[in-house]
Design an enzyme around this catalytic site. Structure first.
Site, PDB file in Angstrom:
ATOM      1  N   ASP A   1       9.124   2.780   0.341  1.00 21.18           N
ATOM      2  CA  ASP A   1       8.046   3.428   1.073  1.00 21.18           C
ATOM      3  C   ASP A   1       8.197   3.011   2.532  1.00 21.18           C
ATOM      4  O   ASP A   1       7.791   1.920   2.926  1.00 21.18           O
ATOM      5  CB  ASP A   1       6.689   3.005   0.503  1.00 21.18           C
ATOM      6  CG  ASP A   1       5.534   3.643   1.263  1.00 21.18           C
ATOM      7  OD1 ASP A   1       5.780   4.303   2.301  1.00 21.18           O
ATOM      8  OD2 ASP A   1       4.377   3.477   0.821  1.00 21.18           O
TER       9      ASP A   1
ATOM     10  N   TYR B   1       0.845  -1.195   0.000  1.00 22.32           N
ATOM     11  CA  TYR B   1       0.000   0.000   0.000  1.00 22.32           C
ATOM     12  C   TYR B   1       0.878   1.242   0.000  1.00 22.32           C
ATOM     13  O   TYR B   1       1.817   1.345   0.793  1.00 22.32           O
ATOM     14  CB  TYR B   1      -0.888  -0.002   1.252  1.00 22.32           C
ATOM     15  CG  TYR B   1      -1.818   1.190   1.370  1.00 22.32           C
ATOM     16  CD1 TYR B   1      -2.834   1.405   0.434  1.00 22.32           C
ATOM     17  CD2 TYR B   1      -1.698   2.092   2.431  1.00 22.32           C
ATOM     18  CE1 TYR B   1      -3.691   2.498   0.554  1.00 22.32           C
ATOM     19  CE2 TYR B   1      -2.555   3.175   2.553  1.00 22.32           C
ATOM     20  CZ  TYR B   1      -3.551   3.374   1.610  1.00 22.32           C
ATOM     21  OH  TYR B   1      -4.404   4.446   1.743  1.00 22.32           O
TER      22      TYR B   1
ATOM     23  N   LYS C   1       3.754   8.528   9.505  1.00 20.03           N
ATOM     24  CA  LYS C   1       3.513   7.863  10.786  1.00 20.03           C
ATOM     25  C   LYS C   1       4.473   8.316  11.897  1.00 20.03           C
ATOM     26  O   LYS C   1       4.265   9.385  12.453  1.00 20.03           O
ATOM     27  CB  LYS C   1       3.480   6.352  10.567  1.00 20.03           C
ATOM     28  CG  LYS C   1       2.326   6.011   9.602  1.00 20.03           C
ATOM     29  CD  LYS C   1       1.953   4.576   9.438  1.00 20.03           C
ATOM     30  CE  LYS C   1       0.656   4.477   8.646  1.00 20.03           C
ATOM     31  NZ  LYS C   1       0.679   3.702   7.448  1.00 20.03           N
TER      32      LYS C   1
HETATM   33  C1  LIG Z   1       0.045   4.233   6.096  1.00 22.72           C
HETATM   34  C2  LIG Z   1       0.832   4.063   4.848  1.00 22.72           C
HETATM   35  C3  LIG Z   1       0.720   4.960   3.770  1.00 22.72           C
HETATM   36  C4  LIG Z   1      -0.294   6.058   3.754  1.00 22.72           C
HETATM   37  O1  LIG Z   1      -0.083   6.981   4.757  1.00 22.72           O
HETATM   38  P1  LIG Z   1      -1.338   7.920   5.231  1.00 22.72           P
HETATM   39  O2  LIG Z   1      -0.705   8.835   6.216  1.00 22.72           O
HETATM   40  O3  LIG Z   1      -2.356   6.993   5.797  1.00 22.72           O
HETATM   41  O4  LIG Z   1      -1.820   8.614   4.014  1.00 22.72           O
HETATM   42  C5  LIG Z   1       1.556   4.783   2.706  1.00 22.72           C
HETATM   43  N1  LIG Z   1       2.454   3.794   2.658  1.00 22.72           N
HETATM   44  C6  LIG Z   1       2.602   2.912   3.667  1.00 22.72           C
HETATM   45  C7  LIG Z   1       3.631   1.848   3.578  1.00 22.72           C
HETATM   46  C8  LIG Z   1       1.777   3.001   4.784  1.00 22.72           C
HETATM   47  O5  LIG Z   1       1.879   2.098   5.757  1.00 22.72           O
END
Ligand SMILES: *Cc1c(COP(=O)(O)O)cnc(C)c1O
Length: 432
Positions: free
Chosen positions: A244, A149, A272
Site C-alpha cells: 500500500d 491503515y 495522495k
Molecule cells: C491515506 C491512506 C489511505 C487512504 O487513502 P484516502 O485517500 O484517505 O482514502 C490508504 N492507505 C494508506 C497507506 C494511506 O496513507
C-alpha cells in the site's frame, strides 16, 4: 522573528458552527485535533510550504494535505495546467488521453505496475485490490499489520493505525464480524509472526498487505530483511504481496518504497501524490492479475468520476515536476536536517525521543524507542506530544495533530523554513 501569540477567533467561531453541521465539525476525523487537544485552525488558503488560516495567521506546513503536496501547495505549473483542463470541462465519464498519459507515467515509475486502474481515493484503491487478491488466489484470508491503515473498508478496520488509534477505537461499530473474520494481523517488522500465520492457515491466505514504510502509526521504517522476507514467504505459500503505497508512492522515491528497497510486490495501491491535490487513487500490478479486473475480466469495480480529467491533469503535472533532476536529493537533505535537528533538540532539552526520516517523510516519537512496530509507538508520551503540537502551532508551525502520523516536507520548503522550524522547536521543547 517568531510570533508567540496568535489570535484564532474566527477559526474558533467557524469550527463551533461546524460542529452543529457535520459530525465532530469535520469531513475526516483526525482534522478535529481530538488527540492533541485544543481547537483546529480553519484554513483560508495554501501556497508553497505555507498555509494561512481565516484569522490571517501564516504557518509553515508539515502536513501537506496529508501527503499530496510534495511540490508545495498550489504549484503555479499545476494550477496553470488545471486552468487549461478546466476549459475543456470538469468530467467526461468516458476515455480520455489524459488517462493514458498518467497510466504510462505510473507504469514507467513503479516497478511492480504493468497495468493500472484509476479510482478516486486511497480507500477505494485498497478496496479494489482486496477483491482482486481474493479473486486471483481464490482464497479469502489476508494478513495486515498492526498500526497499518489501508482506508476505511470493513475488512481493514482491525488495528488500523492513526485515525482509529488516535480515537482509541480498537475497531469500529458497524463492522460486521464476518467482514473482519478473514483479517489476520501481525506486528510490523515481525517475520516470525507472519510465518506462524501462514503455517496455521495453509492455502487459505490470499496475500499480505502493508505500508512498506509505515506512516499511519507514526513514521516506522522496515527493518533490514523484513520486506525481502515477506516477498519470500508469500512466494512460498502462493500468496500475493501488496504494497500500500498510497502514502509512500512518489514520496519515498519516485518509484516508491519498492524502488527504494528493491523489493517488488505483486500489486500496489497509490493515492495522495498521484492526484497532485485532487481526489485520485490507483491500484496496479502484474498484467496477469490486473487482467482480471472488469471489463477485461470478471472482478467488478467501477467509478463515475474515476479517471477524472482535472485529477489526471494535476497528477501528470505533479509527476512531471518530480522528474526534475535533484528533486529527491533535495527532499532527502532538508528532511534529514529537520528530523536530525528535532532529535538533537529533544536530547539537549532532556526529552526521551526517537524518530527518523526517509526522503520527504519523517517522524518523532516522545519515547526513547527504538520503535519497530505499533506496540513500541504506543509507549510514546502522547500528552507531551499534545503540548508540543500546541506550542508549535501557536508559534506558526503546523504539524500533524497526532503522535501517530508521519510528517511531510515538499520541495517548496526552504533551508530557512527548516531552520525557523528548529528554532521554534527549541523554544517549545525547552518549556514542555
Ligand atoms: C491515506 C491512506 C489511505 C487512504 O487513502 P484516502 O485517500 O484517505 O482514502 C490508504 N492507505 C494508506 C497507506 C494511506 O496513507
Amino acid at each position: 522573528m517568531v510570533n508567540t501569540t496568535i489570535k484564532t477567533t474566527k477559526s474558533q467561531e467557524v469550527f463551533a458552527a461546524a460542529q452543529n453541521l457535520m459530525p465532530g465539525g469535520v469531513s475526516s476525523p483526525v482534522r478535529a485535533f481530538k488527540s492533541v487537544g485544543g481547537q483546529p485552525i480553519v484554513f483560508d488558503r495554501v501556497k508553497g510550504a505555507y498555509i494561512w488560516d481565516i484569522d490571517g495567521n501564516q504557518y509553515i506546513d508539515y502536513v501537506g494535505t496529508w501527503g499530496p503536496a510534495i511540490c508545495g501547495h498550489a504549484h503555479p505549473e499545476v494550477i496553470a495546467a488545471l486552468h487549461e483542463a478546466l476549459e475543456k470541462g470538469t468530467s467526461f465519464g468516458a476515455p480520455s488521453v489524459l488517462e493514458n498519459v498518467l497510466a504510462e507515467m505510473v507504469i514507467d515509475a513503479v516497478p511492480s505496475i504493468e497495468m493500472v486502474r484509476f479510482v478516486n481515493s486511497g480507500t477505494e484503491a485498497c478496496m479494489g485490490v482486496l477483491r482482486l487478491m481474493r479473486a486471483f488466489t481464490k482464497r479469502d484470508k489476508i494478513i495486515k499489520f498492526e498500526g497499518c491503515y489501508h482506508g476505511h473498508a470493513d475488512t481493514f478496520l482491525v488495528k488500523a493505525g492513526s485515525g482509529v488509534a488516535t480515537l482509541g477505537l480498537p475497531d469500529s461499530p458497524g463492522v460486521p464480524k464476518a467482514a473482519t473474520s478473514t483479517t489476520l494481523t501481525a506486528p510490523f517488522n515481525d517475520l516470525e509472526s507472519v510465518k506462524a500465520l501462514f503455517e496455521e492457515n495453509r492455502d487459505e491466505i490470499a496475500g499480505v498487505i502493508l505500508e512498506p514504510v509505515v506512516g499511519n502509526a507514526g513514521f516506522i521504517a522496515p527493518d533490514a530483511g523484513f520486506l525481502e522476507g515477506l516477498r519470500e514467504l508469500t512466494h512460498e505459500h502462493g500468496a500475493l504481496l501488496v504494497f500500500d503505497e498510497v502514502m509512500t508512492g512518489f514520496r519515498i522515491a519516485y518509484g516508491g518504497a519498492q524502488e527504494k528497497f528493491g523489493v517488488t510486490p505483486d500489486l500496489t495501491t497509490l493515492g495522495k501524490v498521484i492526484g497532485g491535490g485532487l481526489p485520485v487513487g490507483a491500484y496496479g500490478g502484474r498484467r496477469d492479475i490486473m487482467s482480471m479486473v472488469a471489463p477485461a475480466g470478471p472482478v467488478y469495480q467501477a467509478g463515475t468520476l474515476s479517471g477524472n480529467p482535472l485529477a489526471m491533469t494535476a497528477g501528470i503535472k505533479t509527476l512531471e515536476l518530480l522528474q526534475k533532476p535533484g528533486t529527491y536529493d533535495y527532499l532527502e537533505r532538508i528532511t534529514k536536517k529537520l528530523a536530525d535537528g528535532l532529535l538533537q533538540i529533544a536530547k539537549e532539552t532532556g526529552h526521551a525521543a526517537c524518530g527518523g526520516q526517509i526522503s520527504a517523510m519523517f517522524g518523532l516519537f516522545f519515547t526513547s524507542g527504538p520503535v519497530h512496530n505499533y506496540e513500541d509507538a504506543k509507549k510514546s508520551d502522547t500528552a507531551k506530544f499534545g503540548r508540543f503540537h500546541r506550542g508549535m502551532l501557536e508559534r506558526g508551525i503546523y504539524l500533524a495533530p497526532s503522535q501517530f502520523e508521519a510528517g511531510f516536507t515538499s520541495f517548496a520548503h526552504t533551508e530557512e523554513d527548516i531552520e525557523q522550524t528548529l528554532a521554534v522547536a527549541r523554544d517549545v521543547m525547552s518549556s514542555l
